[in-house]
Write a protein that holds these residues in place. Structure first.
Motif, mmCIF file in Angstrom:
data_model
loop_
_atom_site.group_PDB
_atom_site.id
_atom_site.type_symbol
_atom_site.label_atom_id
_atom_site.label_comp_id
_atom_site.label_asym_id
_atom_site.label_seq_id
_atom_site.Cartn_x
_atom_site.Cartn_y
_atom_site.Cartn_z
ATOM 1 N N ASN B 357 0.828 -1.205 0.000
ATOM 2 C CA ASN B 357 0.000 0.000 0.000
ATOM 3 C C ASN B 357 0.862 1.256 0.000
ATOM 4 O O ASN B 357 0.528 2.250 -0.638
ATOM 5 N N ASP B 358 1.971 1.189 0.735
ATOM 6 C CA ASP B 358 2.845 2.370 0.791
ATOM 7 C C ASP B 358 3.444 2.670 -0.584
ATOM 8 O O ASP B 358 3.650 3.833 -0.937
ATOM 9 N N ASN B 359 3.712 1.622 -1.344
ATOM 10 C CA ASN B 359 4.273 1.825 -2.686
ATOM 11 C C ASN B 359 3.306 2.577 -3.603
ATOM 12 O O ASN B 359 3.729 3.235 -4.553
ATOM 13 N N ARG B 360 2.003 2.489 -3.306
ATOM 14 C CA ARG B 360 1.021 3.260 -4.097
ATOM 15 C C ARG B 360 1.270 4.753 -3.883
ATOM 16 O O ARG B 360 1.249 5.535 -4.826
ATOM 17 N N TYR B 361 1.506 5.131 -2.629
ATOM 18 C CA TYR B 361 1.862 6.536 -2.358
ATOM 19 C C TYR B 361 3.191 6.859 -3.038
ATOM 20 O O TYR B 361 3.397 7.951 -3.543
ATOM 21 N N GLY B 362 4.099 5.874 -3.040
ATOM 22 C CA GLY B 362 5.413 6.060 -3.664
ATOM 23 C C GLY B 362 5.295 6.406 -5.131
ATOM 24 O O GLY B 362 6.000 7.290 -5.630
ATOM 25 N N ARG B 363 4.390 5.726 -5.823
ATOM 26 C CA ARG B 363 4.207 6.010 -7.255
ATOM 27 C C ARG B 363 3.784 7.454 -7.456
ATOM 28 O O ARG B 363 4.245 8.130 -8.374
ATOM 29 N N PHE B 364 2.907 7.933 -6.564
ATOM 30 C CA PHE B 364 2.456 9.321 -6.671
ATOM 31 C C PHE B 364 3.621 10.281 -6.383
ATOM 32 O O PHE B 364 3.843 11.245 -7.113
ATOM 33 N N VAL B 365 4.379 9.983 -5.326
ATOM 34 C CA VAL B 365 5.516 10.848 -4.954
ATOM 35 C C VAL B 365 6.508 10.939 -6.125
ATOM 36 O O VAL B 365 6.985 12.025 -6.478
ATOM 37 N N TYR B 366 6.795 9.794 -6.771
ATOM 38 C CA TYR B 366 7.753 9.814 -7.888
ATOM 39 C C TYR B 366 7.164 10.496 -9.123
ATOM 40 O O TYR B 366 7.909 11.122 -9.892
ATOM 41 N N ALA B 367 5.838 10.421 -9.304
ATOM 42 C CA ALA B 367 5.221 11.117 -10.439
ATOM 43 C C ALA B 367 5.379 12.627 -10.261
ATOM 44 O O ALA B 367 5.708 13.360 -11.211
ATOM 45 N N GLU B 412 11.603 7.491 5.254
ATOM 46 C CA GLU B 412 10.227 7.580 5.727
ATOM 47 C C GLU B 412 9.329 6.764 4.817
ATOM 48 O O GLU B 412 9.685 6.485 3.674
ATOM 49 N N THR B 413 8.157 6.432 5.299
ATOM 50 C CA THR B 413 7.197 5.775 4.414
ATOM 51 C C THR B 413 6.734 6.806 3.388
ATOM 52 O O THR B 413 6.712 8.010 3.663
ATOM 53 N N TYR B 414 6.383 6.313 2.210
ATOM 54 C CA TYR B 414 5.908 7.232 1.169
ATOM 55 C C TYR B 414 4.599 7.897 1.615
ATOM 56 O O TYR B 414 4.321 9.035 1.246
ATOM 57 N N ARG B 415 3.819 7.199 2.400
ATOM 58 C CA ARG B 415 2.561 7.778 2.888
ATOM 59 C C ARG B 415 2.844 9.025 3.720
ATOM 60 O O ARG B 415 2.198 10.059 3.556
ATOM 61 N N ASN B 416 3.833 8.928 4.625
ATOM 62 C CA ASN B 416 4.146 10.082 5.464
ATOM 63 C C ASN B 416 4.701 11.234 4.641
ATOM 64 O O ASN B 416 4.445 12.399 4.936
#
Lengths: 127, 443
Positions: B357-367, B412-416
């Motif tokens: 689930n955190d990787n989903r936030y990661g995709r957004f952060v990298y976009a 940190e987690t991508y969510r944070n």
């Protein structure tokens, strides 16, 4: 400081954390030694000397009280600090991260019990 | 009541793979067994010799141990010795098309380590340091695990799984731990077991070791990792120069990376300032490792659990940190709850899913990072905001800097990171700086 050493370098006699201060970190000794000192009406009392791999400053993490003692470097010392918020965030998902700290605290309480028993015996408080 | 899916006294655990996941699982499982007065036997099957230089002794990655992992391991009593650390890091330099940004660790302390997973680059002349993977494997052996150099090439799934090597039965195990990465072929054995396991989707990276000499690396890089967020070459997502002893590791993440891409990147003004022009001449150690993009389908069954990159890992960053989390979760499930599929579903899957689930936030952060990399006005705004934050870092919280720091360090987690990015004040500053950049351009 060596290019391969992580943490922060403290010189001989430098204060790492001071009694009464607010606690934001706990510490792991990477190399060197640290004196744990308590101030009293009789002056400075050295409680113990810690060495490589020992963890200190963790009590304030759990009891939310100010630092109970001062930590002072003995000789060149390298210390890695551990963030309070990061630690509790990890512990929320994985409480077992605290097992090693609990082991260390248990050892310390055991040794304090021994010391207390010796003190009471020496001072005639128990027979 | 004892279940047949409990690790009883003298239970045999086979760990296939002696990288960080396998070694950390073994360390944690043995420590937990000691806590509950249980005697278990763990054998780590790892045929790689981590003392050897070049790809044969290496698990192919950039070799950066994140701040959060250094801290977590230290709390657990696993202190990475200086003999393993190539360089300690306290800052990042971000190179963009609109200038460079220096971001210092919020703790003002060296809490990131660069290491070699194996014995170092092929042909390394002076081998003063030890392998990180070798160090962790030794820790597992000191804790009580056995290390076998046998290459396991088959698993027969019966009442209990049986491991085979070269056609011979090697061991009947109460629990098999698949601790392998997406770059090994071990996954085929687990796909063939009929438990529904499917390898994660992957992307490729390029890693090479550039020899510069110790003093030159020290004077040019100091304690900083250099990150390249540049729009050209267009197939590069991002790249990093990571200082090690006598070498600098160049890591490039992107599509179809070839020598032309590498030369293109090294000819950007920032890279030319850092590296000698002849650095690519001659022989150098290079590889094209795969990185997981998704998590594996079904990472466990009765008596089987899969950890490591081939299970669930963090997107692009901190793969070793993910190994720590997943190996701990698997050991906790196996020792304290049991080794059935149901036990792993209840006590291992949540950690597995947390990463997914955190990787989903990661995709957004990298976009978003990608947009700031490619659109000049946004790049300029980001550089200006971060520079101002760094000037005032002792007076106010450097929000954008901390987001970049945590994104690139994997701290940190991508969510944070995502949640921190919802701050309106930071967006106002970025908008203002974007408007200024637009005005400068139009005038």
């Amino acid at each position: 400081m060596n290019e391969s050493e992580i943490g922060r370098n403290y010189k001989d006699g430098e204060i790492i954390c001071r009694e009464g201060d607010e606690a934001r970190s706990m510490y792991v000794i990477r190399s060197g030694k640290v004196d744990i000192i308590k101030n009293s009406s009789a002056g400075e009392l050295k409680l113990t000397t810690l060495g490589k791999g020992d963890i200190f400053g963790e009590m304030s993490f759990f009891d939310h009280m100010p630092r109970s003692a001062t930590a002072r470097a003995v000789g060149e010392t390298v210390i890695l600090s551990i963030d309070k918020k990061g630690f509790f965030a990890k512990a929320a998902n994985d409480p077992s991260i605290a097992f090693n700290i609990l082991e260390g605290m248990s050892r310390r309480i055991r040794s304090l019990n021994d010391e207390l028993a010796r003190y009471k015996k020496d001072s005639g408080l128990i027979y | 009541m004892k279940s047949e899916y409990t690790l009883n006294d003298n239970a045999r655990i086979a760990v296939i793979g002696g990288g960080p996941s396998g070694s950390l699982f073994s360390i944690f499982a043995l420590k937990m067994a000691k806590m509950i007065d249980r005697k278990i036997n763990i054998t780590v099957f790892e045929s790689k010799d981590f003392t050897r230089d070049g790809p044969v002794g290496c698990n192919r990655c950039g070799g950066v141990i994140s701040e959060h992992l250094i801290q977590a391991l230290s709390i657990e009593g696993i202190n990475i010795p200086t003999e393993v650390i190539q360089r300690s890091i306290n800052s990042y330099v971000l190179h963009t098309q609109r200038g460079d940004v220096f971001i210092e660790s919020p703790a003002a302390e060296k809490r990131i380590a660069t290491v070699y997973r194996g014995g170092g680059p092929k042909g390394i002349r002076i081998k003063e340091k030890q392998s990180f993977d070798g160090f962790l494997l030794n820790c597992a052996v000191e804790e009580g695990a056995s290390h076998s150099p046998l290459r396991i090439d088959g698993i027969r799934n019966g009442d209990k799984p049986v491991l085979t090597s070269g056609g011979n039965d090697v061991m009947e195990a109460d629990l098999v731990v698949g601790a392998f990465g997406v770059n090994s072929s071990t996954w085929k054995m687990f796909e063939g077991l009929g438990i529904g396991y499917k390898l994660p989707e992957t992307t490729s990276a390029f890693i090479t070791e550039l020899e510069m000499g110790f003093e030159s690396v020290s004077s040019t890089f100091g304690s900083s990792i250099h990150f390249f967020l540049v729009p050209e070459p267009g197939n590069v997502k991002f790249a990093a120069l990571i200082p090690k002893g006598n070498y600098v590791t160049l890591c490039i993440l992107g599509k179809d990376i070839d020598e032309k891409t590498v030369r293109g990147l090294l000819h950007t003004p920032a890279a030319r300032m850092l590296l000698p022009q002849d650095v690519l001449d001659g022989k150098f150690c290079k590889c094209f490792p795969k990185l997981p993009l998704t998590t594996a389908q079904v990472g466990f069954a009765d008596r089987i659990v899969i950890i490591g990159d081939a299970g669930s890992s963090r997107l692009f960053k901190d793969g070793i940190g993910a190994s720590y989390m997943m190996s701990k979760a698997a050991a906790t499930a196996a020792l304290f709850y049991g080794i059935s599929k149901q036990n792993f579903a209840e006590h291992y899957l949540p950690a597995y899913n947390r990463t997914r689930n955190d990787n989903r936030y990661g995709r957004f952060v990298y976009a978003v990072t990608n947009a700031y990399k490619n659109i000049g006005i946004l790049t300029e705004a980001m550089v200006n905001v971060v520079n101002k934050e760094q000037d005032r870092r002792n007076k106010e919280f450097p929000r954008l800097s901390s987001m970049l720091w945590d994104t690139f360090t994997g701290n940190e987690t991508y969510r944070n990171i995502f949640l921190r990015g919802t701050n309106i004040g930071m967006h106002k500053n970025l908008l203002l700086e974007s408007a200024k950049a637009l005005f400068r351009r139009s005038s």
